[in-house]
Design a protein around this motif. Structure first.
Motif, PDB file in Angstrom:
ATOM      1  N   ILE A  33      -8.304   2.318  10.882  1.00  0.00           N
ATOM      2  CA  ILE A  33      -8.408   3.541  10.087  1.00  0.00           C
ATOM      3  C   ILE A  33      -9.266   3.239   8.864  1.00  0.00           C
ATOM      4  O   ILE A  33      -8.946   2.369   8.062  1.00  0.00           O
ATOM      5  CB  ILE A  33      -7.009   4.031   9.653  1.00  0.00           C
ATOM      6  CG1 ILE A  33      -6.199   4.393  10.899  1.00  0.00           C
ATOM      7  CG2 ILE A  33      -7.129   5.231   8.732  1.00  0.00           C
ATOM      8  CD1 ILE A  33      -4.762   4.759  10.595  1.00  0.00           C
ATOM      9  N   GLU A  34     -10.393   3.952   8.738  1.00  0.00           N
ATOM     10  CA  GLU A  34     -11.319   3.681   7.647  1.00  0.00           C
ATOM     11  C   GLU A  34     -10.975   4.464   6.386  1.00  0.00           C
ATOM     12  O   GLU A  34     -11.359   4.089   5.290  1.00  0.00           O
ATOM     13  CB  GLU A  34     -12.745   4.016   8.087  1.00  0.00           C
ATOM     14  CG  GLU A  34     -13.240   3.130   9.236  1.00  0.00           C
ATOM     15  CD  GLU A  34     -14.649   3.471   9.641  1.00  0.00           C
ATOM     16  OE1 GLU A  34     -15.208   4.440   9.066  1.00  0.00           O
ATOM     17  OE2 GLU A  34     -15.199   2.790  10.506  1.00  0.00           O
ATOM     18  N   ASN A  35     -10.287   5.566   6.539  1.00  0.00           N
ATOM     19  CA  ASN A  35      -9.948   6.386   5.377  1.00  0.00           C
ATOM     20  C   ASN A  35      -8.740   5.812   4.650  1.00  0.00           C
ATOM     21  O   ASN A  35      -7.607   5.967   5.072  1.00  0.00           O
ATOM     22  CB  ASN A  35      -9.658   7.829   5.818  1.00  0.00           C
ATOM     23  CG  ASN A  35     -10.896   8.496   6.370  1.00  0.00           C
ATOM     24  OD1 ASN A  35     -11.997   8.098   6.057  1.00  0.00           O
ATOM     25  ND2 ASN A  35     -10.704   9.512   7.188  1.00  0.00           N
ATOM     26  N   VAL A  36      -9.014   5.128   3.589  1.00  0.00           N
ATOM     27  CA  VAL A  36      -7.957   4.480   2.829  1.00  0.00           C
ATOM     28  C   VAL A  36      -7.435   5.459   1.791  1.00  0.00           C
ATOM     29  O   VAL A  36      -8.205   6.028   1.008  1.00  0.00           O
ATOM     30  CB  VAL A  36      -8.492   3.207   2.136  1.00  0.00           C
ATOM     31  CG1 VAL A  36      -7.396   2.528   1.347  1.00  0.00           C
ATOM     32  CG2 VAL A  36      -9.086   2.263   3.166  1.00  0.00           C
ATOM     33  N   GLU A  37      -6.139   5.658   1.774  1.00  0.00           N
ATOM     34  CA  GLU A  37      -5.557   6.568   0.809  1.00  0.00           C
ATOM     35  C   GLU A  37      -5.573   5.933  -0.579  1.00  0.00           C
ATOM     36  O   GLU A  37      -5.527   4.727  -0.736  1.00  0.00           O
ATOM     37  CB  GLU A  37      -4.118   6.908   1.208  1.00  0.00           C
ATOM     38  CG  GLU A  37      -4.023   7.711   2.499  1.00  0.00           C
ATOM     39  CD  GLU A  37      -2.595   8.077   2.824  1.00  0.00           C
ATOM     40  OE1 GLU A  37      -1.704   7.657   2.064  1.00  0.00           O
ATOM     41  OE2 GLU A  37      -2.389   8.779   3.819  1.00  0.00           O
ATOM     42  N   GLY A  38      -5.637   6.789  -1.602  1.00  0.00           N
ATOM     43  CA  GLY A  38      -5.613   6.297  -2.969  1.00  0.00           C
ATOM     44  C   GLY A  38      -6.915   6.608  -3.679  1.00  0.00           C
ATOM     45  O   GLY A  38      -7.793   7.290  -3.161  1.00  0.00           O
ATOM     46  N   PHE A  39      -7.045   6.083  -4.895  1.00  0.00           N
ATOM     47  CA  PHE A  39      -8.180   6.395  -5.741  1.00  0.00           C
ATOM     48  C   PHE A  39      -8.917   5.129  -6.156  1.00  0.00           C
ATOM     49  O   PHE A  39      -8.342   4.040  -6.228  1.00  0.00           O
ATOM     50  CB  PHE A  39      -7.714   7.139  -6.996  1.00  0.00           C
ATOM     51  CG  PHE A  39      -7.367   8.589  -6.754  1.00  0.00           C
ATOM     52  CD1 PHE A  39      -8.322   9.580  -6.914  1.00  0.00           C
ATOM     53  CD2 PHE A  39      -6.089   8.947  -6.364  1.00  0.00           C
ATOM     54  CE1 PHE A  39      -8.008  10.909  -6.689  1.00  0.00           C
ATOM     55  CE2 PHE A  39      -5.758  10.279  -6.136  1.00  0.00           C
ATOM     56  CZ  PHE A  39      -6.731  11.260  -6.313  1.00  0.00           C
ATOM     57  N   VAL A  40     -10.200   5.316  -6.446  1.00  0.00           N
ATOM     58  CA  VAL A  40     -11.018   4.304  -7.106  1.00  0.00           C
ATOM     59  C   VAL A  40     -11.119   4.737  -8.563  1.00  0.00           C
ATOM     60  O   VAL A  40     -11.350   5.915  -8.862  1.00  0.00           O
ATOM     61  CB  VAL A  40     -12.415   4.219  -6.472  1.00  0.00           C
ATOM     62  CG1 VAL A  40     -13.292   3.246  -7.249  1.00  0.00           C
ATOM     63  CG2 VAL A  40     -12.304   3.799  -5.015  1.00  0.00           C
ATOM     64  N   TYR A  41     -10.950   3.774  -9.478  1.00  0.00           N
ATOM     65  CA  TYR A  41     -10.958   4.086 -10.904  1.00  0.00           C
ATOM     66  C   TYR A  41     -12.087   3.349 -11.615  1.00  0.00           C
ATOM     67  O   TYR A  41     -12.497   2.259 -11.195  1.00  0.00           O
ATOM     68  CB  TYR A  41      -9.627   3.682 -11.548  1.00  0.00           C
ATOM     69  CG  TYR A  41      -8.414   4.396 -10.992  1.00  0.00           C
ATOM     70  CD1 TYR A  41      -8.000   5.605 -11.542  1.00  0.00           C
ATOM     71  CD2 TYR A  41      -7.699   3.867  -9.925  1.00  0.00           C
ATOM     72  CE1 TYR A  41      -6.881   6.271 -11.045  1.00  0.00           C
ATOM     73  CE2 TYR A  41      -6.587   4.526  -9.415  1.00  0.00           C
ATOM     74  CZ  TYR A  41      -6.184   5.723  -9.981  1.00  0.00           C
ATOM     75  OH  TYR A  41      -5.087   6.377  -9.476  1.00  0.00           O
TER      76      TYR A  41
END
Length: 247
Positions: free
Chosen positions: A77-85
């Motif tokens: 799964i390439e869509n990693v949940e969460g945010f880049v800050y």
């Protein structure tokens, strides 16, 4: 499919049958050595059943191996949940003439979903000494280079070679974020959502620089020679390098 139970049964039957043939000591050429009521035909049938059991066990092993290969071929799964800050702490331009100097500082925080989407920008800056109601150009510049203060950050970040424009324009630099407006105390406390600038991908703005200008960005509409390149926003009051942050 779970073959565990089937393998257990087949292996158990195979072991029992093998043990029986070994204990009895079958010799189809000399049946007098067999001190048991089993006939030659019985042992021949038993040996055939053992051969079938071996074939079944081999087929199950092959099937299990093929299923394991198929499982390994399932893409991750390439869509990693969460945010880049990311974050940036503006400081006054050390190479600015004293006539333009303003002691601007503060913090700019950014976040974006790791799969992409809008870039959220929270801005808190203070130290503006310009007239109340004035607007200041607010852009992302190409280089995170402060060797010569804000002068060495290059031009607006523009990887697609477009003209300068407003944040909502199709024809705009990636770094075009319009203006910020200080309140009567010289404070900017606001937020932005931008759909062009990004913290991810090959055109990430991480490692580049925010620049706050002394004048208003005319959004490319002012008719000045530099309207379509810089928005005629004037000298660079403050700047900072955008860095990746934990949150």
């Amino acid at each position: 499919m779970d073959y565990t139970a089937s393998i257990f049964v087949l292996v158990s039957m195979f072991a029992v049958c093998t043990a029986v043939t070994e204990d009895v000591g079958v010799n189809t050429e000399n049946t007098e050595r067999c001190n048991c009521p089993w006939s030659v035909q019985d042992f021949s049938q038993l040996q055939e059943e053992i051969a079938l059991l071996k074939a079944d066990v081999g087929a199950i092993k092959v099937s299990l191996s093929e299923e394991e290969i198929q499982d390994n071929e399932i893409p991750l799964i390439e869509n990693v949940e969460g945010f880049v800050y990311a974050t940036c702490k503006p400081m006054p331009n050390s190479h600015l003439d004293s006539d333009y100097f303003q002691p601007i500082t503060g913090i700019i925080n950014m976040k974006q979903n790791a799969t992409g989407g809008p870039l959220y920008i929270d801005i808190y800056m203070y130290g503006f000494r310009s007239a109340f109601g004035s607007l200041h150009g607010f852009h992302i510049h190409t280089y995170g280079d402060l060797k010569e203060g804000c002068q060495s950050t290059g031009g607006h970040f523009n990887p697609f070679g477009k003209d300068h424009g407003a944040p909502g324009d199709d024809n705009r630099h990636v770094g075009d974020l319009g203006n910020v407006q200080p309140d009567h105390q010289g404070v900017v406390n606001t937020g932005m959502i931008d759909n062009v600038a990004s913290l991810i991908g090959e055109n990430s703005v991480i490692g580049r620089a925010f620049v706050i200008h002394s004048g208003e960005d005319d959004l490319g509409l002012g008719g000045f020679p530099d309207s379509r390149t810089t928005g005629h926003a004037g000298p660079r009051l403050a700047c900072c390098v955008i860095g990746r942050s934990e949150q």
